[in-house]
Motif scaffolding. Structure first.
Motif, PDB file in Angstrom:
ATOM      1  N   GLU A   1       0.832  -1.204   0.000  1.00  0.00           N
ATOM      2  CA  GLU A   1       0.000   0.000   0.000  1.00  0.00           C
ATOM      3  C   GLU A   1       0.865   1.251   0.000  1.00  0.00           C
ATOM      4  OE1 GLU A   1      -2.369   0.634   3.482  1.00  0.00           O
ATOM      5  OE2 GLU A   1      -0.769   0.075   4.863  1.00  0.00           O
ATOM      6  N   GLY A   2       0.338   2.278  -0.630  1.00  0.00           N
ATOM      7  CA  GLY A   2       1.030   3.552  -0.635  1.00  0.00           C
ATOM      8  C   GLY A   2       0.903   4.232   0.710  1.00  0.00           C
ATOM      9  N   VAL A   3       1.972   4.821   1.162  1.00  0.00           N
ATOM     10  CA  VAL A   3       1.987   5.526   2.444  1.00  0.00           C
ATOM     11  C   VAL A   3       1.999   7.032   2.208  1.00  0.00           C
ATOM     12  CG1 VAL A   3       3.283   5.932   4.558  1.00  0.00           C
ATOM     13  CG2 VAL A   3       3.197   3.632   3.579  1.00  0.00           C
ATOM     14  N   ALA A   4       2.930   7.500   1.414  1.00  0.00           N
ATOM     15  CA  ALA A   4       3.054   8.925   1.129  1.00  0.00           C
ATOM     16  C   ALA A   4       3.852   9.106  -0.146  1.00  0.00           C
ATOM     17  CB  ALA A   4       3.739   9.653   2.280  1.00  0.00           C
ATOM     18  N   SER A   5       3.595  10.209  -0.836  1.00  0.00           N
ATOM     19  CA  SER A   5       4.352  10.510  -2.045  1.00  0.00           C
ATOM     20  C   SER A   5       4.611  12.002  -2.128  1.00  0.00           C
ATOM     21  CB  SER A   5       3.619  10.032  -3.293  1.00  0.00           C
ATOM     22  OG  SER A   5       2.432  10.797  -3.478  1.00  0.00           O
ATOM     23  N   ILE A   6       5.656  12.348  -2.863  1.00  0.00           N
ATOM     24  CA  ILE A   6       5.982  13.757  -3.076  1.00  0.00           C
ATOM     25  C   ILE A   6       6.430  13.923  -4.523  1.00  0.00           C
ATOM     26  CG2 ILE A   6       8.314  13.416  -2.113  1.00  0.00           C
ATOM     27  CD1 ILE A   6       8.069  16.359  -1.055  1.00  0.00           C
ATOM     28  N   GLU A   7       5.717  14.788  -5.228  1.00  0.00           N
ATOM     29  CA  GLU A   7       5.998  14.997  -6.645  1.00  0.00           C
ATOM     30  C   GLU A   7       7.221  15.904  -6.803  1.00  0.00           C
ATOM     31  OE1 GLU A   7       4.312  13.404  -8.906  1.00  0.00           O
ATOM     32  OE2 GLU A   7       2.655  12.658  -7.671  1.00  0.00           O
ATOM     33  N   SER A   8       7.674  16.046  -8.025  1.00  0.00           N
ATOM     34  CA  SER A   8       8.845  16.884  -8.291  1.00  0.00           C
ATOM     35  C   SER A   8       8.579  18.346  -7.959  1.00  0.00           C
ATOM     36  CB  SER A   8       9.276  16.751  -9.751  1.00  0.00           C
ATOM     37  OG  SER A   8       8.209  17.101 -10.616  1.00  0.00           O
ATOM     38  N   ASP A   9       7.300  18.757  -7.949  1.00  0.00           N
ATOM     39  CA  ASP A   9       6.978  20.152  -7.603  1.00  0.00           C
ATOM     40  C   ASP A   9       6.760  20.333  -6.100  1.00  0.00           C
ATOM     41  OD1 ASP A   9       3.412  20.162  -8.582  1.00  0.00           O
ATOM     42  OD2 ASP A   9       4.528  18.971  -7.128  1.00  0.00           O
ATOM     43  N   GLY A  10       6.920  19.259  -5.342  1.00  0.00           N
ATOM     44  CA  GLY A  10       6.797  19.329  -3.892  1.00  0.00           C
ATOM     45  C   GLY A  10       5.428  19.004  -3.337  1.00  0.00           C
ATOM     46  N   SER A  11       4.445  18.787  -4.188  1.00  0.00           N
ATOM     47  CA  SER A  11       3.113  18.451  -3.700  1.00  0.00           C
ATOM     48  C   SER A  11       3.123  17.043  -3.107  1.00  0.00           C
ATOM     49  CB  SER A  11       2.083  18.553  -4.816  1.00  0.00           C
ATOM     50  OG  SER A  11       2.424  17.703  -5.902  1.00  0.00           O
ATOM     51  N   THR A  12       2.363  16.861  -2.046  1.00  0.00           N
ATOM     52  CA  THR A  12       2.390  15.604  -1.311  1.00  0.00           C
ATOM     53  C   THR A  12       1.020  14.938  -1.259  1.00  0.00           C
ATOM     54  OG1 THR A  12       2.029  16.770   0.776  1.00  0.00           O
ATOM     55  CG2 THR A  12       4.314  16.349   0.137  1.00  0.00           C
ATOM     56  N   SER A  13       1.046  13.636  -1.053  1.00  0.00           N
ATOM     57  CA  SER A  13      -0.165  12.853  -0.845  1.00  0.00           C
ATOM     58  C   SER A  13       0.105  11.870   0.281  1.00  0.00           C
ATOM     59  CB  SER A  13      -0.550  12.085  -2.113  1.00  0.00           C
ATOM     60  OG  SER A  13      -0.823  12.958  -3.183  1.00  0.00           O
ATOM     61  N   TYR A  14      -0.949  11.550   1.025  1.00  0.00           N
ATOM     62  CA  TYR A  14      -0.814  10.619   2.139  1.00  0.00           C
ATOM     63  C   TYR A  14      -1.985   9.637   2.150  1.00  0.00           C
ATOM     64  CZ  TYR A  14       2.619  13.871   4.116  1.00  0.00           C
ATOM     65  OH  TYR A  14       3.718  14.668   4.319  1.00  0.00           O
ATOM     66  N   ALA A  15      -1.697   8.446   2.614  1.00  0.00           N
ATOM     67  CA  ALA A  15      -2.767   7.501   2.883  1.00  0.00           C
ATOM     68  C   ALA A  15      -3.578   8.026   4.071  1.00  0.00           C
ATOM     69  CB  ALA A  15      -2.187   6.133   3.206  1.00  0.00           C
ATOM     70  N   ASP A  16      -4.866   7.771   4.058  1.00  0.00           N
ATOM     71  CA  ASP A  16      -5.716   8.256   5.149  1.00  0.00           C
ATOM     72  C   ASP A  16      -5.234   7.734   6.503  1.00  0.00           C
ATOM     73  OD1 ASP A  16      -8.855   8.118   3.273  1.00  0.00           O
ATOM     74  OD2 ASP A  16      -7.312   9.665   3.404  1.00  0.00           O
ATOM     75  N   SER A  17      -4.710   6.535   6.507  1.00  0.00           N
ATOM     76  CA  SER A  17      -4.305   5.903   7.760  1.00  0.00           C
ATOM     77  C   SER A  17      -3.103   6.578   8.417  1.00  0.00           C
ATOM     78  CB  SER A  17      -3.986   4.430   7.524  1.00  0.00           C
ATOM     79  OG  SER A  17      -2.938   4.288   6.586  1.00  0.00           O
TER      80      SER A  17
END
Length: 124
Positions: A46-62
């Motif tokens: 499962e994905g935990v967190a990501s960060i794009e080249s422009d610095g934008s981030t995403s997180y798993a709800d958990s």
């Protein structure tokens, strides 16, 4: 050749903190999306967190509000600060990177390069 090496895993009690680091080599780091994924025994990755080249981030709800992903393009490092750890966070954690200019997000299939993983164990 792209290489990713994770470090920082270990064992901690519930409520504790850990910091995972991924050192990248072999490419222009700042053009890649980077992410952290995890896989527990008997469960799907499962994905935990990501960060794009422009610095934008995403997180798993958990993990929202507990984990923070960051990157240092000059040092070619990716970091995951994990706070308020829970037993359900126990898993092998992997660092991943996409090809240049490609978005990644939380979908592991979008990533092309993977590290060997580092184990995180949280006891209750």
């Amino acid at each position: 050749q792209v290489q990713l090496a994770e470090s920082g895993g270990g064992s901690v009690q519930a409520g504790g903190s850990l910091r995972l680091t991924c050192l990248a080599s072999g490419y222009t780091y700042n053009s890649f999306c980077m992410g952290w994924f995890r896989q527990a025994p008997g469960k799907e990755r499962e994905g935990v967190a990501s960060i794009e080249s422009d610095g934008s981030t995403s997180y798993a709800d958990s993990v929202k509000g507990r984990f923070t992903i960051s990157r240092d393009n000059a040092q070619k490092t990716l970091t995951l600060h994990m706070n308020s750890l829970k037993p359900e966070d126990t898993a092998m954690y992997y660092c991943a990177a996409t090809r240049p200019g490609r978005a990644g997000g939380m979908n592991g299939n979008s990533y092309d390069y993977w590290g060997q993983g580092t184990q995180v164990t949280v006891s209750s």
